[in-house]
Design a protein around this motif. Structure first.
Motif, mmCIF file in Angstrom:
data_model
loop_
_atom_site.group_PDB
_atom_site.id
_atom_site.type_symbol
_atom_site.label_atom_id
_atom_site.label_comp_id
_atom_site.label_asym_id
_atom_site.label_seq_id
_atom_site.Cartn_x
_atom_site.Cartn_y
_atom_site.Cartn_z
ATOM 1 N N ASN A 1 9.771 5.297 63.300
ATOM 2 C CA ASN A 1 9.795 4.979 64.728
ATOM 3 C C ASN A 1 9.115 3.631 64.948
ATOM 4 N N LYS A 2 9.853 2.635 65.427
ATOM 5 C CA LYS A 2 9.308 1.293 65.616
ATOM 6 C C LYS A 2 8.317 1.214 66.783
ATOM 7 N N LYS A 3 8.218 2.273 67.542
ATOM 8 C CA LYS A 3 7.272 2.282 68.664
ATOM 9 C C LYS A 3 5.992 3.016 68.303
ATOM 10 N N GLU A 4 5.770 3.283 67.009
ATOM 11 C CA GLU A 4 4.564 3.955 66.540
ATOM 12 C C GLU A 4 3.823 3.067 65.541
ATOM 13 N N PHE A 5 2.504 3.155 65.603
ATOM 14 C CA PHE A 5 1.655 2.465 64.620
ATOM 15 C C PHE A 5 0.591 3.458 64.171
ATOM 16 N N ARG A 6 0.645 3.828 62.886
ATOM 17 C CA ARG A 6 -0.278 4.821 62.351
ATOM 18 C C ARG A 6 -1.184 4.167 61.319
ATOM 19 N N PHE A 7 -2.473 4.433 61.440
ATOM 20 C CA PHE A 7 -3.412 3.823 60.502
ATOM 21 C C PHE A 7 -4.665 4.689 60.385
ATOM 22 N N SER A 8 -5.501 4.386 59.392
ATOM 23 C CA SER A 8 -6.756 5.116 59.212
ATOM 24 C C SER A 8 -7.790 4.180 58.625
ATOM 25 N N ILE A 9 -9.069 4.518 58.867
ATOM 26 C CA ILE A 9 -10.201 3.791 58.288
ATOM 27 C C ILE A 9 -11.252 4.806 57.883
ATOM 28 N N GLU A 10 -12.213 4.360 57.096
ATOM 29 C CA GLU A 10 -13.351 5.199 56.770
ATOM 30 C C GLU A 10 -14.404 5.063 57.863
ATOM 31 N N ALA A 11 -14.979 6.193 58.274
ATOM 32 C CA ALA A 11 -15.973 6.189 59.345
ATOM 33 C C ALA A 11 -17.206 5.405 58.927
ATOM 34 N N PHE A 12 -17.800 4.708 59.884
ATOM 35 C CA PHE A 12 -19.007 3.916 59.647
ATOM 36 C C PHE A 12 -19.879 4.009 60.888
ATOM 37 N N LYS A 13 -21.077 3.471 60.827
ATOM 38 C CA LYS A 13 -21.940 3.392 61.999
ATOM 39 C C LYS A 13 -22.484 1.982 62.128
ATOM 40 N N PHE A 14 -22.760 1.600 63.359
ATOM 41 C CA PHE A 14 -23.373 0.304 63.597
ATOM 42 C C PHE A 14 -24.855 0.379 63.244
ATOM 43 N N ILE A 15 -25.368 -0.672 62.637
ATOM 44 C CA ILE A 15 -26.770 -0.710 62.255
ATOM 45 C C ILE A 15 -27.626 -0.708 63.520
ATOM 46 N N GLY A 16 -28.645 0.113 63.503
ATOM 47 C CA GLY A 16 -29.512 0.241 64.671
ATOM 48 C C GLY A 16 -29.492 1.666 65.166
ATOM 49 N N LEU A 17 -29.756 1.848 66.449
ATOM 50 C CA LEU A 17 -29.858 3.182 67.025
ATOM 51 C C LEU A 17 -28.531 3.701 67.555
#
Length: 323
Positions: free
Chosen positions: A201-217
């Motif tokens: 389907n040209k109207k779909e974009f599927r992707f994934s990443i590994e979860a991370f956190k921003f440094i700090g609180l």
């Protein structure tokens, strides 16, 4: 405060002489609201002689209804009636409010291309069969977990395709956050863990990443992407040019072949704090053990050095005496 007193419970009085602590204000007249059966007082919290007191838990607003022989008198020695009353308000209370953390679809209209609806959803795995229930937001992940996402465009316009030009992550739901983490820029994948999944389907974009956190609180992550629609198969559109590391300008033709850029976002994703707390405790313990070990080595070295100096000194004395 509103006070109602049944007249039948009161002695026979001249009710027109009833007044509050401070009758100088016309709103403090008891005759305005009273009727044939009840004496009614509508008392402001900050007028008519109302006094405020407080303790550790409550605010008390106090006033009284009295009677005088003459409303113009300031004092009286005929103590016929005195009805004290107050309202008590707690200083603290609990309030509740419900809201949906899940972002709804974004609907836009582009001149020449019509109406488009963009949806941004998270999925449990790479099959992308059913989205995660919006009632479960904010979603929780451990650092390193893979996050599966899909952006989908819905339109009645045929022969169109979706293009994701950029995606950024930020600890706040603000597309203008000054220091985002870039996942996709100018159509190029920048995050090393990012995977784009093929779809028919040209109207779909599927992707994934590994979860991370921003440094700090910060323990939350919001993801926002800039998207556009193009005429499918046209080599002159931004969609056809794909990744452009230098960010080349978009060439617009007289005929409308692509839409403007629109923004979609979803989140928040929340990093589980129990994992962070465990890691922090482990690191602190390791630092403490390492520090103790270094301190012990320092003390041992100091003792050995002291003994060595003494031994050398005694040996030299003995040698001197033998000579």
């Amino acid at each position: 405060m509103i006070v109602e007193v049944e007249k039948a419970t009161l002695p026979q009085l001249h009710y027109e002489y009833l007044r509050l602590s401070d009758p100088s204000n016309t709103v403090c007249s008891l005759q305005t609201h009273s009727n044939s059966t009840h004496v009614v007082a509508v008392v402001p919290l900050n007028a008519c002689g109302t006094q405020i007191e407080e303790d550790a838990d409550d605010l008390l607003f106090k006033n009284e209804i009295t009677i005088v022989d003459n409303t113009s008198d300031l004092i009286t020695r005929k103590h016929q009636l005195e009805m004290k009353f107050f309202c008590q308000y707690p200083k603290r209370g609990n309030v509740t409010f419900t809201f949906s953390a899940h972002r709804e679809n974004v609907t836009v209209w582009d001149k020449g291309l019509g109406r488009f609806t963009y949806g941004f959803e998270f999925f449990p795995d790479q099959r992308f069969v059913s989205r995660i229930d919006p009632r479960l937001y904010p979603l929780e992940y451990d650092v390193g977990d893979r996050i599966f996402m899909e952006i989908e465009a819905t339109t009645t316009v045929n022969n169109t395709q979706l293009f994701v030009e950029s995606c950024r992550a930020a600890p706040y739901d603000n597309t203008n956050y000054p220091h985002p983490y870039t996942l996709i820029e100018n159509g190029c994948n920048l995050d090393t863990t990012l995977i784009v999944y093929p779809t028919s389907n040209k109207k779909e974009f599927r992707f994934s990443i590994e979860a991370f956190k921003f440094i700090g609180l910060h323990d939350k992550v919001y993801i926002s992407c800039s998207v556009l629609m193009c005429e499918a198969g046209n080599p002159h559109t931004r969609c056809s040019r794909g990744c452009q590391p230098n960010g080349a300008a978009r060439a617009r033709r007289e005929a409308v072949i692509e839409s403007g850029i629109h923004y979609v976002s979803q989140g928040p994703l929340r990093l589980r704090r129990s994992v962070e707390a465990g890691n922090t405790g482990l690191n602190l313990n390791l630092v403490f053990i390492a520090g103790c070990a270094l301190a012990a080595v320092g003390m041992i070295c100091g003792v050995l050095l002291y003994k060595t100096k003494n031994s050398s000194f005694k040996y030299q004395l003995l040698s001197f005496e033998e000579n």
